[in-house]
Design a protein around this motif. Structure first.
Motif, PDB file in Angstrom:
ATOM      1  N   GLY A 246       6.345  -0.802 -17.693  1.00  0.00           N
ATOM      2  CA  GLY A 246       5.743  -1.656 -18.717  1.00  0.00           C
ATOM      3  C   GLY A 246       4.532  -2.422 -18.206  1.00  0.00           C
ATOM      4  O   GLY A 246       4.043  -3.338 -18.857  1.00  0.00           O
ATOM      5  N   LEU A 247       4.046  -2.037 -17.031  1.00  0.00           N
ATOM      6  CA  LEU A 247       2.885  -2.693 -16.431  1.00  0.00           C
ATOM      7  C   LEU A 247       1.647  -1.834 -16.644  1.00  0.00           C
ATOM      8  O   LEU A 247       1.743  -0.612 -16.737  1.00  0.00           O
ATOM      9  N   ALA A 248       0.506  -2.473 -16.704  1.00  0.00           N
ATOM     10  CA  ALA A 248      -0.751  -1.744 -16.882  1.00  0.00           C
ATOM     11  C   ALA A 248      -1.065  -0.943 -15.622  1.00  0.00           C
ATOM     12  O   ALA A 248      -0.863  -1.413 -14.496  1.00  0.00           O
ATOM     13  N   ARG A 249      -1.547   0.272 -15.823  1.00  0.00           N
ATOM     14  CA  ARG A 249      -1.891   1.146 -14.706  1.00  0.00           C
ATOM     15  C   ARG A 249      -2.899   0.480 -13.778  1.00  0.00           C
ATOM     16  O   ARG A 249      -2.767   0.540 -12.552  1.00  0.00           O
ATOM     17  N   GLU A 250      -3.897  -0.172 -14.355  1.00  0.00           N
ATOM     18  CA  GLU A 250      -4.926  -0.851 -13.560  1.00  0.00           C
ATOM     19  C   GLU A 250      -4.315  -1.963 -12.720  1.00  0.00           C
ATOM     20  O   GLU A 250      -4.702  -2.169 -11.572  1.00  0.00           O
ATOM     21  N   GLN A 251      -3.349  -2.684 -13.303  1.00  0.00           N
ATOM     22  CA  GLN A 251      -2.665  -3.751 -12.568  1.00  0.00           C
ATOM     23  C   GLN A 251      -1.897  -3.170 -11.393  1.00  0.00           C
ATOM     24  O   GLN A 251      -1.885  -3.735 -10.301  1.00  0.00           O
ATOM     25  N   LEU A 252      -1.252  -2.028 -11.610  1.00  0.00           N
ATOM     26  CA  LEU A 252      -0.509  -1.389 -10.527  1.00  0.00           C
ATOM     27  C   LEU A 252      -1.432  -0.945  -9.407  1.00  0.00           C
ATOM     28  O   LEU A 252      -1.135  -1.162  -8.235  1.00  0.00           O
ATOM     29  N   TYR A 253      -2.549  -0.321  -9.761  1.00  0.00           N
ATOM     30  CA  TYR A 253      -3.506   0.095  -8.733  1.00  0.00           C
ATOM     31  C   TYR A 253      -3.959  -1.099  -7.901  1.00  0.00           C
ATOM     32  O   TYR A 253      -4.045  -1.024  -6.677  1.00  0.00           O
ATOM     33  N   LYS A 254      -4.233  -2.221  -8.574  1.00  0.00           N
ATOM     34  CA  LYS A 254      -4.708  -3.412  -7.868  1.00  0.00           C
ATOM     35  C   LYS A 254      -3.598  -4.028  -7.019  1.00  0.00           C
ATOM     36  O   LYS A 254      -3.806  -4.348  -5.843  1.00  0.00           O
ATOM     37  N   SER A 255      -2.408  -4.183  -7.601  1.00  0.00           N
ATOM     38  CA  SER A 255      -1.300  -4.813  -6.882  1.00  0.00           C
ATOM     39  C   SER A 255      -0.837  -3.989  -5.694  1.00  0.00           C
ATOM     40  O   SER A 255      -0.419  -4.539  -4.673  1.00  0.00           O
ATOM     41  N   LEU A 256      -0.898  -2.668  -5.835  1.00  0.00           N
ATOM     42  CA  LEU A 256      -0.372  -1.783  -4.798  1.00  0.00           C
ATOM     43  C   LEU A 256      -1.473  -1.187  -3.934  1.00  0.00           C
ATOM     44  O   LEU A 256      -1.345  -0.106  -3.388  1.00  0.00           O
ATOM     45  N   SER A 257      -2.536  -1.937  -3.786  1.00  0.00           N
ATOM     46  CA  SER A 257      -3.641  -1.499  -2.933  1.00  0.00           C
ATOM     47  C   SER A 257      -3.549  -2.198  -1.581  1.00  0.00           C
ATOM     48  O   SER A 257      -2.680  -3.042  -1.352  1.00  0.00           O
TER      49      SER A 257
ATOM     50  N   ARG B 103       0.833  -1.206   0.000  1.00  0.00           N
ATOM     51  CA  ARG B 103       0.000   0.000   0.000  1.00  0.00           C
ATOM     52  C   ARG B 103       0.870   1.260   0.000  1.00  0.00           C
ATOM     53  O   ARG B 103       0.574   2.230  -0.691  1.00  0.00           O
ATOM     54  N   ALA B 104       1.958   1.251   0.766  1.00  0.00           N
ATOM     55  CA  ALA B 104       2.874   2.397   0.793  1.00  0.00           C
ATOM     56  C   ALA B 104       3.491   2.623  -0.586  1.00  0.00           C
ATOM     57  O   ALA B 104       3.611   3.770  -1.035  1.00  0.00           O
ATOM     58  N   LEU B 105       3.865   1.553  -1.271  1.00  0.00           N
ATOM     59  CA  LEU B 105       4.388   1.688  -2.632  1.00  0.00           C
ATOM     60  C   LEU B 105       3.332   2.293  -3.557  1.00  0.00           C
ATOM     61  O   LEU B 105       3.648   3.094  -4.436  1.00  0.00           O
ATOM     62  N   GLY B 106       2.082   1.918  -3.341  1.00  0.00           N
ATOM     63  CA  GLY B 106       0.990   2.489  -4.126  1.00  0.00           C
ATOM     64  C   GLY B 106       0.831   3.979  -3.869  1.00  0.00           C
ATOM     65  O   GLY B 106       0.595   4.759  -4.802  1.00  0.00           O
ATOM     66  N   VAL B 107       0.976   4.390  -2.630  1.00  0.00           N
ATOM     67  CA  VAL B 107       0.888   5.811  -2.282  1.00  0.00           C
ATOM     68  C   VAL B 107       2.009   6.580  -2.981  1.00  0.00           C
ATOM     69  O   VAL B 107       1.781   7.634  -3.583  1.00  0.00           O
ATOM     70  N   VAL B 108       3.219   6.034  -2.935  1.00  0.00           N
ATOM     71  CA  VAL B 108       4.359   6.692  -3.573  1.00  0.00           C
ATOM     72  C   VAL B 108       4.165   6.726  -5.092  1.00  0.00           C
ATOM     73  O   VAL B 108       4.439   7.749  -5.733  1.00  0.00           O
ATOM     74  N   ALA B 109       3.676   5.639  -5.663  1.00  0.00           N
ATOM     75  CA  ALA B 109       3.440   5.609  -7.109  1.00  0.00           C
ATOM     76  C   ALA B 109       2.419   6.673  -7.519  1.00  0.00           C
ATOM     77  O   ALA B 109       2.583   7.340  -8.540  1.00  0.00           O
TER      78      ALA B 109
ATOM     79  N   THR C 150       7.323  -5.279  -7.526  1.00  0.00           N
ATOM     80  CA  THR C 150       7.868  -4.436  -6.468  1.00  0.00           C
ATOM     81  C   THR C 150       9.193  -3.821  -6.905  1.00  0.00           C
ATOM     82  O   THR C 150       9.410  -2.611  -6.753  1.00  0.00           O
ATOM     83  N   LEU C 151      10.081  -4.628  -7.451  1.00  0.00           N
ATOM     84  CA  LEU C 151      11.386  -4.127  -7.888  1.00  0.00           C
ATOM     85  C   LEU C 151      11.242  -3.129  -9.029  1.00  0.00           C
ATOM     86  O   LEU C 151      11.940  -2.105  -9.061  1.00  0.00           O
ATOM     87  N   ALA C 152      10.340  -3.396  -9.963  1.00  0.00           N
ATOM     88  CA  ALA C 152      10.118  -2.482 -11.089  1.00  0.00           C
ATOM     89  C   ALA C 152       9.587  -1.135 -10.609  1.00  0.00           C
ATOM     90  O   ALA C 152      10.028  -0.078 -11.075  1.00  0.00           O
ATOM     91  N   VAL C 153       8.658  -1.163  -9.670  1.00  0.00           N
ATOM     92  CA  VAL C 153       8.105   0.090  -9.134  1.00  0.00           C
ATOM     93  C   VAL C 153       9.172   0.850  -8.370  1.00  0.00           C
ATOM     94  O   VAL C 153       9.319   2.071  -8.532  1.00  0.00           O
TER      95      VAL C 153
END
Length: 96
Positions: free
Chosen positions: A57-68, A38-44, A78-81
């Motif tokens: 190279g990841l879908a924005r929607e995938q990032l929102y879901k993964s980092l929620s 969740r913290a990574l999502g906040v920073v993103a 995680t490493l890519a973000v």
């Protein structure tokens, strides 16, 4: 008198890399995988989710879901973000 409540987004407070570093270190110190995601999502969001999606190279929607709060990002995500936001994962010895 009627109380007014406002939505607070911690991403709004992360204006500098120093603030982001403190925020991420605090999250990593908890050892809580969901909190870290969740913290990574906040920073993103603070850096711009579209920009992060383009750089990883990841879908924005995938990032929102993964980092929620309910997310469970892979180590690769995680490493890519972390790389896209200008940080890296490092190890340090756990004090016993």
């Amino acid at each position: 008198m009627v109380e007014k409540f406002y939505d607070y987004d911690p991403a709004d407070a992360l204006k500098t890399d120093e603030a982001i570093e403190v925020f991420l270190n605090d999250a990593f110190e908890t050892g809580d995988a969901q909190y870290i995601a969740r913290a990574l999502g906040v920073v993103a969001r603070a850096k711009g989710m579209t920009k992060i999606a383009n750089e990883t190279g990841l879908a924005r929607e995938q990032l929102y879901k993964s980092l929620s709060e309910q997310g469970n990002p892979t180590l690769a995500t995680t490493l890519a973000v972390l790389k896209a936001i200008g940080f890296e994962l490092t190890g340090k010895r756990h004090a016993a």
